[in-house]
Structure formats: C-alpha cells, structure tokens
Enzyme design. Structure first.
Site, mmCIF file in Angstrom:
data_model
loop_
_atom_site.group_PDB
_atom_site.id
_atom_site.type_symbol
_atom_site.label_atom_id
_atom_site.label_comp_id
_atom_site.label_asym_id
_atom_site.label_seq_id
_atom_site.Cartn_x
_atom_site.Cartn_y
_atom_site.Cartn_z
ATOM 1 N N ASP A 6 0.859 -1.180 0.000
ATOM 2 C CA ASP A 6 0.000 0.000 0.000
ATOM 3 C C ASP A 6 0.893 1.227 0.000
ATOM 4 O O ASP A 6 1.527 1.553 1.003
ATOM 5 C CB ASP A 6 -0.911 -0.002 1.238
ATOM 6 C CG ASP A 6 -1.767 1.250 1.316
ATOM 7 O OD1 ASP A 6 -2.106 1.808 0.257
ATOM 8 O OD2 ASP A 6 -2.089 1.674 2.448
ATOM 9 N N GLY A 8 1.209 5.080 -0.088
ATOM 10 C CA GLY A 8 0.529 6.351 0.115
ATOM 11 C C GLY A 8 1.450 7.513 -0.193
ATOM 12 O O GLY A 8 2.621 7.332 -0.548
ATOM 13 N N GLY A 107 -9.735 6.522 -5.456
ATOM 14 C CA GLY A 107 -8.386 6.110 -5.094
ATOM 15 C C GLY A 107 -8.347 4.620 -4.781
ATOM 16 O O GLY A 107 -9.284 4.078 -4.195
ATOM 17 N N ASP A 109 -6.688 2.979 -2.579
ATOM 18 C CA ASP A 109 -6.760 2.692 -1.152
ATOM 19 C C ASP A 109 -8.205 2.740 -0.655
ATOM 20 O O ASP A 109 -8.611 1.953 0.209
ATOM 21 C CB ASP A 109 -5.891 3.676 -0.366
ATOM 22 C CG ASP A 109 -6.219 5.137 -0.661
ATOM 23 O OD1 ASP A 109 -6.748 5.441 -1.753
ATOM 24 O OD2 ASP A 109 -5.931 5.995 0.211
ATOM 25 N N THR A 184 2.533 27.704 23.880
ATOM 26 C CA THR A 184 2.306 27.598 22.432
ATOM 27 C C THR A 184 2.143 26.153 21.986
ATOM 28 O O THR A 184 1.228 25.826 21.222
ATOM 29 C CB THR A 184 3.473 28.252 21.659
ATOM 30 O OG1 THR A 184 3.592 29.610 22.059
ATOM 31 C CG2 THR A 184 3.224 28.188 20.159
#
Length: 259
Positions: A6, A8, A107, A109, A184
């Site tokens: 797979d 990506g 797609g 996937d 932050t």
C-alpha cells in the site's frame, strides 16, 4: 504467500500474507525515485532481521502515487517472478463495482478499504482512514464504494501551520492534558487533537444523516487509535484494513481466473 503493498503519499507499507494471517508489516517513506533494486535491498534486509523466508507467489499493489507503480512492478517481476495486480487499473476486478459519478476514479486505497470493510464488518458502513488526507469511505449494503469525504490530514495540517506561521513550532500529535493550552505547544496540540476529534465526529454524523440508515464506523490508519482516546469515534479500529482489502481483491481476481 502474497505480498500486499500500500503506497501512500507519505509512507509505503509492505505486508506478507501467508493465507491466514500477516506474518509481518514493514513501513518505509514513499519516494518516486526509489528503484526496484533499492526496494529489494531494504525489503530483504528487514525480512532477514525477522527471520522470515517468504515464498512470495503473488503481489498486490495499491498506490495513490502513480510514479511509484512502475518501479514496484519491476520489483515484483524481477525478484518474485510475478506480474503484480494493481488496484484501480482496468485489468483489476472488484467484487462490486463502485457507484460514483461517471468519469470519477476512486483512489485504490479507498476501494481496498471498501472491499475489506464489507468483508469484515458488512455493508451500510463507513471507513475513517487517517492518512496524508483524512478520508471517509462509504460502503453500501452490497459492498459497493459509493463515495465519501476527503479532508486535509493531521500531519499535513500541522506542516502547513508550521510553514505558514513562522513563529509557530512543529509539534508532535498527541492528546493534550487539557483543552485550554497555557503555552504555544499546548495550544497547537489542543487545536489539532480536539479539532480533528470534532471534525471526525461532525463528518460522521453528517454522513449518517444523509445516508438515512444505521451505519457502522470503522477507523483505520496509524493515527486512528490516538484519536479514539478523545471520544468514541468508531465502532471498531482495524489498522490493517487496507491490507486485508488488497488480499481480498487478489483472491477475488484469482477466483475469477484473472491471475
């Protein structure tokens, strides 16, 4: 044995299926310039580490990065002597054809997720997949992929925030101790974590409202378990869902005499 791949936009995952279970899962970063020889050197080194002697007889590929497919084809042919099955190509059969707008190509996937989602959990369901993009894949009662949602992925959003705001640091994705950040880093982590919990909750409910029937929700992708800590987002988490889909699609093509 089947090698399921797979690919990506960020990572490429290799899993070896022995007919009953996955023996191991290997992960590498996605680079379109990586050659077949480089793939094999990396793959064989890790397989040796796990002390596995795989007798690969088939390869199934899902790739959202078209430029990578050629070298993966060469990898399968040169080192395993087989022609790989590439999901999304015209010669790859699906148990149930997708029902989407004419001219739309889902797609690979997402197709694999729909096939595995139906086989493992039944129809009238949706798959929430945390990848480079955060996808929701809707599976009809008969197993057809019928569309879904695409939103920016978690890490993609973090990277955009870091690049677009010079004073903001890059932070890890984690559940903060509290919603109201007092520094932050805490503020960013809260915004990302609780923002995506809210995004998924909202989209899942909107999809259910529009679908009009009770639906099962399956979470997958590396970050799925993390976001489950914040709220009950899914009915089930299946981190290997896409790989199970590749296995099922390969088996279906074999049953149909297409391999």
């Amino acid at each position: 044995m089947l090698l399921a791949i797979d690919c990506g936009n960020t990572n490429t995952v290799f899993s070896i299926w022995d007919g009953e279970k996955f023996l191991c899962t290997l992960r590498t970063s996605t680079h379109h310039s990586r050659t077949a020889d480089a793939y094999f050197t990396w793959f064989s080194t890790l397989i040796s580490h796990y002390k596995i002697d795989p007798q690969i007889t088939g390869v199934a590929i899902s790739s959202t990065v078209p430029r990578v497919v050629w070298n993966l084809r060469v990898f399968a042919d040169r080192f395993f002597g087989c022609r790989p099955l590439v999901v999304g190509k015209p010669d790859c059969l699906l148990p149930v054809a997708p029902r989407v707008d004419q001219g739309t190509t889902p797609g690979p996937d997402r197709l694999a997720n729909a096939v595995a989602g139906f086989e493992r959990y039944g129809g009238d369901s949706m798959v929430v997949d945390f990848g480079t993009a955060t996808n929701i894949d809707v599976v009809a009662h008969d197993g057809a992929y019928i569309g879904g949602v695409i939103a920016p992925g978690v890490n993609l959003s973090l990277e955009a925030l870091h690049q677009g705001a010079a004073a903001l640091p890059h932070v890890d994705v984690t559940q903060p101790e509290k919603v109201i950040g007092t520094n932050t880093v805490g503020c960013i982590q809260s915004g990302i974590f609780w923002g995506y919990v809210g995004l998924v909750q909202g989209l899942v409910q909107k999809v259910k409202d529009e679908y009009g029937l009770p639906m099962k929700v399956i979470g997958t992708g590396g970050l799925a378990p993390l976001f489950e800590q914040g709220a009950q987002l899914y009915d089930k988490i299946d981190e290997d869902l896409t790989m199970h889909g590749l296995v099922r699609i390969y088996d279906y093509n074999k049953e149909q005499g297409n391999i």
